[in-house]
Design an enzyme around this catalytic site. Sequence first.
Site, PDB file in Angstrom:
ATOM      1  CG  HIS A 177      -2.070   0.945   1.108  1.00  0.00           C
ATOM      2  ND1 HIS A 177      -1.965   2.298   1.330  1.00  0.00           N
ATOM      3  CD2 HIS A 177      -3.341   0.720   0.752  1.00  0.00           C
ATOM      4  CE1 HIS A 177      -3.150   2.858   1.127  1.00  0.00           C
ATOM      5  NE2 HIS A 177      -3.999   1.924   0.764  1.00  0.00           N
ATOM      6  CG  ASP A 203      -8.428  -4.151  -2.867  1.00  0.00           C
ATOM      7  OD1 ASP A 203      -7.649  -3.200  -3.049  1.00  0.00           O
ATOM      8  OD2 ASP A 203      -9.666  -4.046  -2.932  1.00  0.00           O
TER       9      ASP A 203
HETATM   10  C1  SDX Z   1      -6.277   0.163  -2.876  1.00  0.00           C
HETATM   11  O1  SDX Z   1      -4.472   4.686  -2.014  1.00  0.00           O
HETATM   12  C2  SDX Z   1      -5.376   4.057  -1.406  1.00  0.00           C
HETATM   13  O2  SDX Z   1      -5.792   4.432  -0.319  1.00  0.00           O
HETATM   14  C3  SDX Z   1      -5.959   2.864  -2.156  1.00  0.00           C
HETATM   15  C4  SDX Z   1      -6.984   2.043  -1.378  1.00  0.00           C
HETATM   16  C5  SDX Z   1      -8.243   2.827  -1.126  1.00  0.00           C
HETATM   17  O3  SDX Z   1      -8.986   2.449  -0.184  1.00  0.00           O
HETATM   18  O4  SDX Z   1      -8.562   3.749  -1.905  1.00  0.00           O
HETATM   19  O5  SDX Z   1      -6.431   1.630  -0.146  1.00  0.00           O
HETATM   20  C6  SDX Z   1      -7.406   0.797  -2.160  1.00  0.00           C
HETATM   21  O6  SDX Z   1      -6.042   0.507  -4.003  1.00  0.00           O
HETATM   22  C7  SDX Z   1      -5.416  -0.834  -2.152  1.00  0.00           C
HETATM   23  C8  SDX Z   1      -4.207  -1.297  -3.025  1.00  0.00           C
HETATM   24  C9  SDX Z   1      -4.698  -2.420  -3.948  1.00  0.00           C
HETATM   25  N1  SDX Z   1      -3.637  -2.810  -4.903  1.00  0.00           N
HETATM   26  C10 SDX Z   1      -3.007  -3.981  -4.827  1.00  0.00           C
HETATM   27  O7  SDX Z   1      -3.163  -4.797  -3.916  1.00  0.00           O
HETATM   28  C11 SDX Z   1      -2.050  -4.240  -6.004  1.00  0.00           C
HETATM   29  C12 SDX Z   1      -0.737  -4.820  -5.452  1.00  0.00           C
HETATM   30  N2  SDX Z   1      -0.025  -3.757  -4.719  1.00  0.00           N
HETATM   31  C13 SDX Z   1       0.876  -2.944  -5.453  1.00  0.00           C
HETATM   32  O8  SDX Z   1       0.768  -2.841  -6.803  1.00  0.00           O
HETATM   33  C14 SDX Z   1       1.408  -1.747  -4.677  1.00  0.00           C
HETATM   34  O9  SDX Z   1       1.691  -2.162  -3.417  1.00  0.00           O
HETATM   35  C15 SDX Z   1       0.541  -0.509  -4.629  1.00  0.00           C
HETATM   36  C16 SDX Z   1       0.129  -0.052  -5.981  1.00  0.00           C
HETATM   37  C17 SDX Z   1      -0.665  -0.765  -3.800  1.00  0.00           C
HETATM   38  C18 SDX Z   1       1.362   0.604  -3.965  1.00  0.00           C
HETATM   39  O10 SDX Z   1       2.404   0.864  -4.803  1.00  0.00           O
HETATM   40  P1  SDX Z   1       3.501   2.002  -4.446  1.00  0.00           P
HETATM   41  O11 SDX Z   1       3.167   2.717  -3.213  1.00  0.00           O
HETATM   42  O12 SDX Z   1       3.743   2.800  -5.677  1.00  0.00           O
HETATM   43  O13 SDX Z   1       4.746   1.119  -4.078  1.00  0.00           O
HETATM   44  P2  SDX Z   1       5.776   0.634  -5.091  1.00  0.00           P
HETATM   45  O14 SDX Z   1       5.106   0.071  -6.297  1.00  0.00           O
HETATM   46  O15 SDX Z   1       6.779   1.704  -5.271  1.00  0.00           O
HETATM   47  O16 SDX Z   1       6.397  -0.598  -4.285  1.00  0.00           O
HETATM   48  C19 SDX Z   1       7.457  -0.388  -3.383  1.00  0.00           C
HETATM   49  C20 SDX Z   1       8.304  -1.652  -3.507  1.00  0.00           C
HETATM   50  C21 SDX Z   1       8.681  -1.965  -4.950  1.00  0.00           C
HETATM   51  O17 SDX Z   1       9.914  -2.683  -4.919  1.00  0.00           O
HETATM   52  P3  SDX Z   1      11.286  -1.831  -5.246  1.00  0.00           P
HETATM   53  O18 SDX Z   1      11.083  -1.195  -6.601  1.00  0.00           O
HETATM   54  O19 SDX Z   1      11.423  -0.831  -4.128  1.00  0.00           O
HETATM   55  O20 SDX Z   1      12.371  -2.899  -5.260  1.00  0.00           O
HETATM   56  O21 SDX Z   1       7.532  -2.780  -3.049  1.00  0.00           O
HETATM   57  C22 SDX Z   1       7.337  -3.687  -4.129  1.00  0.00           C
HETATM   58  C23 SDX Z   1       7.619  -2.931  -5.406  1.00  0.00           C
HETATM   59  O22 SDX Z   1       8.082  -3.826  -6.406  1.00  0.00           O
HETATM   60  N3  SDX Z   1       5.926  -4.098  -4.068  1.00  0.00           N
HETATM   61  C24 SDX Z   1       5.506  -5.351  -4.246  1.00  0.00           C
HETATM   62  C25 SDX Z   1       4.112  -5.280  -4.061  1.00  0.00           C
HETATM   63  N4  SDX Z   1       3.749  -4.016  -3.792  1.00  0.00           N
HETATM   64  C26 SDX Z   1       4.877  -3.288  -3.801  1.00  0.00           C
HETATM   65  N5  SDX Z   1       6.171  -6.494  -4.535  1.00  0.00           N
HETATM   66  C27 SDX Z   1       5.396  -7.604  -4.641  1.00  0.00           C
HETATM   67  N6  SDX Z   1       4.035  -7.618  -4.475  1.00  0.00           N
HETATM   68  C28 SDX Z   1       3.378  -6.492  -4.186  1.00  0.00           C
HETATM   69  N7  SDX Z   1       2.053  -6.498  -4.017  1.00  0.00           N
END
Ligand code: SDX
Length: 446
Positions: free
Chosen positions: A308, A366
Amino acid sequence: MKKKITIIDNNSGKKFDFSVIKGSNGPSVVDLSNFYEKTGMFVYDPGFKSTASCHSAITFIDGEKGKLLHRGYSIEDLAKYSDYPEVCFLLLNGELPNKEQKKKFNDILTHHTMLHEQIQRFYSGFRRDSHPMAIMVGIVGALSSFYSEKTHDFSSIEGKWVAVSRLLAKMPTIAAIAYKYSLGQPFIYPNNNLNYSENFLHMLFSTPCGNFKPTKAQTDALDKLLILHADHEQNASTSTVKMAGSSGANPFACIAAGVASLWGPAHGGANESVIRMLYEIKNEKNIASFIKRAKDKNDPFRLMGFGHRVYKNYDPRASVIRKYCHNLLKELNPENFPLLKLATKLEDIALNDKYFIEKKLYPNVDFYSGIILKALGLPESMFTVIFAVSRTIGWISQWKEMTDDINKTQISRPRQLYIGEKKRVFKKISERSMRKNKQMFPNEIS
Ligand code: SDX
């Protein structure tokens, strides 16, 4: 004395002071609204990881501690003691309703659940196999032609109330018709004798051959899911609604933009992706290989429902949903739902994995919601639709807070870091080189 920070430009030695503004809770902000004016440079923050786009009194999130408050009330208390219409009233008005206000609010919502008969014709224009979120974007946007500026002044309190009440009342009806359309079943009209969640389940699952009577556990589970998804500060879809609203666009069209943004798998579309991921994992033996893929930078796979932007701790909503999962499945025979056992095992392994611990990746809202929705009998394609129905109150409350703010006169218009070509002299086609340009079109362009 007003707190400030000073930024020193090491090239010119110039110093620039900016005021610090403290809120009632959470991090203070540095007011950089005149940064360009003072420095001639833009502030660069793609993805808005460090940017506060506005001030708001509706929702507070403490990402480090995993806390969520709506108008000061914890999400745990609201899920335990309140119901969705009451939370809608709270988000909109800032206070929980008294008995009389609650009855009036419920009555208003109940008496606006029907859709204009003509709107039903829009559905038949969609392919039968359309994703219900595509239908939601279309129908909600179409409402802007039934509630237009010809008959409503959406800058007035009366006009805003029309937008708020019609959207809250009609979203379940619009969603249920989208579901019925995908099944090829007749649409079911709202029943004014039922409460918000009972009526929603009735429109989803009743048929002309017989009324669906949800159990208390089913009604409670839906009501809690609606509460838990209601609002979440300045997330992507809410920011989309407010960006559209900042130009003075029709509020129904703004909400349609929010529906579109929520649909993405990185946002509200994740609940659908979680279930598809669990089906792909199939059983506990395969968990390790999927965790390995999630950690592999060269693999686009991510553990859906994990991570998140704000929560670097367990999403408090996920904890509540996890508990309701168990309660609901106790009634619906947990053995029918191996998904919950698989999800719990997957969570347990991920939470003890160094990669997830270091990157502070926890289950988000989710991760478990899809399991409850599945247990209620809905297909994955309807999961984000339910999220959109719930989040309508968050979108419209934040839109109303923004438009009520008399100082909010500006349109939201970010700038950019330009990295393109400098000015070039135009070339006639006869003067243009025939060297192979980088690929401009996909190979099979039609
Ligand atoms: C919602 O914003 C909100 O409030 C949203 C929400 C709401 O109520 O409105 O809470 C609802 O959208 C919840 C999120 C649902 N999405 C998912 O579950 C999809 C999977 N999660 C990711 O795609 C990710 O965690 C996000 C999109 C939710 C957040 O992404 P960020 O903040 O841009 O973080 P990032 O992509 O920069 O990740 C940081 C690191 C990265 O690694 P590095 O590049 O630093 O090496 O963490 C890794 C990412 O690769 N990472 C994951 C991961 N999520 C982040 N690695 C594996 N699996 C994951 N799920």
